[in-house]
Write a protein that holds these residues in place. Structure first.
Motif, PDB file in Angstrom:
ATOM      1  N   SER A  18       0.781  -1.097   0.242  1.00  0.00           N
ATOM      2  CA  SER A  18       0.159   0.223  -0.027  1.00  0.00           C
ATOM      3  C   SER A  18       0.935   1.141   0.321  1.00  0.00           C
ATOM      4  O   SER A  18       1.782   1.528   0.688  1.00  0.00           O
ATOM      5  N   GLY A  19       0.692   2.116  -0.326  1.00  0.00           N
ATOM      6  CA  GLY A  19       1.453   3.856  -0.487  1.00  0.00           C
ATOM      7  C   GLY A  19       2.377   3.704  -1.770  1.00  0.00           C
ATOM      8  O   GLY A  19       2.952   4.492  -2.190  1.00  0.00           O
ATOM      9  N   GLY A  20       2.256   2.388  -2.924  1.00  0.00           N
ATOM     10  CA  GLY A  20       3.086   2.372  -3.821  1.00  0.00           C
ATOM     11  C   GLY A  20       4.551   1.434  -3.851  1.00  0.00           C
ATOM     12  O   GLY A  20       4.477   1.720  -4.875  1.00  0.00           O
ATOM     13  N   PHE A  21       4.651   0.812  -2.387  1.00  0.00           N
ATOM     14  CA  PHE A  21       5.844   1.124  -2.590  1.00  0.00           C
ATOM     15  C   PHE A  21       6.264  -0.600  -3.359  1.00  0.00           C
ATOM     16  O   PHE A  21       5.582  -0.957  -2.549  1.00  0.00           O
ATOM     17  N   GLU A  22       6.729  -1.015  -4.500  1.00  0.00           N
ATOM     18  CA  GLU A  22       7.425  -1.818  -4.572  1.00  0.00           C
ATOM     19  C   GLU A  22       8.639  -2.543  -4.327  1.00  0.00           C
ATOM     20  O   GLU A  22       9.477  -1.844  -4.096  1.00  0.00           O
ATOM     21  N   ASN A  43      19.210  -4.729   4.104  1.00  0.00           N
ATOM     22  CA  ASN A  43      18.329  -4.664   4.704  1.00  0.00           C
ATOM     23  C   ASN A  43      17.337  -3.761   3.668  1.00  0.00           C
ATOM     24  O   ASN A  43      17.463  -2.764   2.835  1.00  0.00           O
ATOM     25  N   GLY A  44      16.152  -4.292   3.215  1.00  0.00           N
ATOM     26  CA  GLY A  44      14.871  -3.842   2.808  1.00  0.00           C
ATOM     27  C   GLY A  44      14.889  -4.136   1.364  1.00  0.00           C
ATOM     28  O   GLY A  44      14.581  -3.766   0.271  1.00  0.00           O
ATOM     29  N   ALA A  45      16.101  -5.183   0.729  1.00  0.00           N
ATOM     30  CA  ALA A  45      16.446  -5.164  -0.325  1.00  0.00           C
ATOM     31  C   ALA A  45      15.095  -6.305  -1.218  1.00  0.00           C
ATOM     32  O   ALA A  45      15.270  -6.362  -2.191  1.00  0.00           O
ATOM     33  N   HIS A 208      19.117  -6.253  -4.632  1.00  0.00           N
ATOM     34  CA  HIS A 208      19.082  -4.562  -4.127  1.00  0.00           C
ATOM     35  C   HIS A 208      17.775  -4.189  -4.409  1.00  0.00           C
ATOM     36  O   HIS A 208      17.686  -4.218  -5.758  1.00  0.00           O
ATOM     37  N   LYS A 209      17.056  -3.667  -3.616  1.00  0.00           N
ATOM     38  CA  LYS A 209      15.786  -2.486  -4.116  1.00  0.00           C
ATOM     39  C   LYS A 209      15.300  -3.146  -4.501  1.00  0.00           C
ATOM     40  O   LYS A 209      14.338  -3.063  -6.236  1.00  0.00           O
ATOM     41  N   GLY A 210      14.507  -4.155  -4.389  1.00  0.00           N
ATOM     42  CA  GLY A 210      13.742  -5.764  -4.662  1.00  0.00           C
ATOM     43  C   GLY A 210      14.157  -6.180  -6.539  1.00  0.00           C
ATOM     44  O   GLY A 210      13.912  -6.731  -7.015  1.00  0.00           O
TER      45      GLY A 210
END
Length: 317
Positions: A18-22, A43-45, A208-210
Motif C-alpha cells: 500500500s502506498g505504491g512501494f514496490e 536491508n530492505g532489498a 538490491h532494491k527489489g
C-alpha cells in the motif's frame, strides 16, 4: 536442466505494498532439487517479501511462482504438506514447554516425525520440558527449526535461521542443513551472515532494491572481483621500490595489491623480496570473499540507481 528438475521457479515476480512501494520488481530465478540456494541482500532489498511469495503467504501482483510444480498461494493444499517454513520469529505461547509446543505443531502436520526426534535434530532434547519463555534466544531459534522439520519437508524455507545462535550453534545448524541436503531436501535460505552463504550455498542470488543484481555459485559471484595481497614493509624500505607491475597502493608502510592473477603476483612479490633482502611483515594473500563481492555489488547497484534518478530528474527539467 529440464523444468521438472526445478523445485522452485520464480518468473517476473512483482510485489507492491500500500502506498505504491514496490518491494519486488520483476525478479526471476530457479532452484534445483536437492540444492541449497541462498537469497542475499541489503536491508530492505526485498528478500523476505520474495520468500513470502514462494511460501504462498501472499500472491504476487504479477509474475508466476511454482513450488513442486504448483502455485503455492492458489494450490496451498498441494504444497504446504511438502514444505517446511522457519520464519524470522516463531511467536510461540510462552507458557508451553518446548515439547508441548512441538506436540501442538505436530497435530497440525501431516506425517509428523516423533517429537523427540525433531528436538534431538536441533540439540534441544535436554530442554524438552523447559518453558518457551525460559529458553534463550538461540534455543527458541532451534525450536523454530525443529517445527519446520516436523513434516519431513521436501522443500525447506529458512529465513535468517542462525540469528541469535552462538558460534557452536551456528556450526551445528550448518551441519544439519548439509545433512538435509544429502537426504534430498531442497533448501532456500536468507541470511545476513555472508560466511554462512559462502559455506552452505550451492548457488545464490543477491538482491538490491527489489531486483536480483547477481546470481551464480559463490565462486562465480566472487570470480570477477580481484584477489588482494597485504603486507607491511620494514622501516626504511620505500613503497616506490616495489615492482611497478604489481600496482601497489600504499598507506605509509602498509601495502595492498589487488590482482586477478594472485599466484603470478605473489610469485613476483616474493621473488622481489628475496632478491632485495626485504622481509614482508604481516603478509596475507587471499582471493575475494563473498563479503567483498557483496559490498561491491551493493555499492555498484546503489550508484546505478542514483545515476538513474539523476538522469530522470535532468530529463524532466
Amino acid at each position: 536442466m529440464t523444468t521438472d528438475q526445478y523445485v522452485i521457479e520464480a518468473e517476473g515476480l512483482r510485489r507492491t505494498y500500500s502506498g505504491g512501494f514496490e518491494a519486488v520488481t520483476g525478479i526471476s530465478f530457479s532452484v534445483a532439487r536437492g540444492e541449497i540456494f541462498a537469497l542475499l541482500g541489503t536491508n530492505g532489498a526485498g528478500k523476505t517479501s520474495t520468500v513470502e511469495l514462494l511460501e504462498g503467504l501472499a500472491a504476487p501482483d504479477s509474475g508466476t511462482v511454482r513450488v513442486l510444480g504448483h502455485d503455492p498461494y492458489r494450490e496451498r493444499a498441494a504444497v504446504r504438506p511438502r514444505t517446511g517454513v522457519m520464519l524470522q520469529e516463531g511467536g510461540f505461547p510462552s507458557d508451553l514447554t518446548a515439547a508441548e509446543t512441538a506436540r501442538m505443531w505436530a497435530g497440525c502436520t501431516s506425517g509428523a516425525r516423533p517429537i523427540g526426534e525433531a528436538l534431538e535434530l536441533v540439540g534441544l532434547e535436554r530442554r524438552a520440558d523447559v518453558r518457551v519463555k525460559q529458553l534463550s534466544g538461540g534455543e527458541r531459534r532451534r525450536l523454530d527449526l525443529a517445527l519446520a522439520l516436523l513434516g519431513r519437508p521436501e522443500v525447506l524455507f529458512l529465513d535468517e535461521p542462525t540469528t541469535g545462535l552462538d558460534a557452536e550453534g551456528r556450526l551445528d545448524t550448518w551441519e544439519l542443513v548439509r545433512t538435509l541436503r544429502e537426504g534430498g531436501t531442497t533448501v532456500l535460505l536468507t541470511t545476513h551472515y555472508l560466511e554462512e552463504a559462502e559455506s552452505l550455498a550451492d548457488r545464490l542470488a543477491i538482491m538490491h532494491k527489489g531486483r536480483v543484481v547477481s546470481t551464480g555459485t559463490p565462486a562465480e559471484v566472487t570470480a570477477a572481483r580481484p584477489a588482494r595481497i597485504r603486507f607491511v614493509l620494514p622501516e626504511g624500505v620505500a613503497a616506490g621500490r616495489l615492482p611497478l607491475s604489481l600496482r601497489a597502493a600504499a598507506d605509509g608502510r602498509r601495502i595492498e595489491i589487488r590482482t586477478h592473477q594472485l599466484q603470478q603476483a605473489l610469485e613476483e612479490l616474493l621473488r622481489w623480496a628475496r632478491e632485495s633482502d626485504v622481509r614482508l611483515e604481516e603478509l596475507d594473500a587471499r582471493t575475494a570473499s563473498l563479503e567483498e563481492a557483496f559490498l561491491d555489488i551493493a555499492r555498484g547497484a546503489a550508484q546505478d540507481t542514483a545515476q538513474g534518478i539523476a538522469k530522470t530528474e535532468t530529463a524532466g527539467v
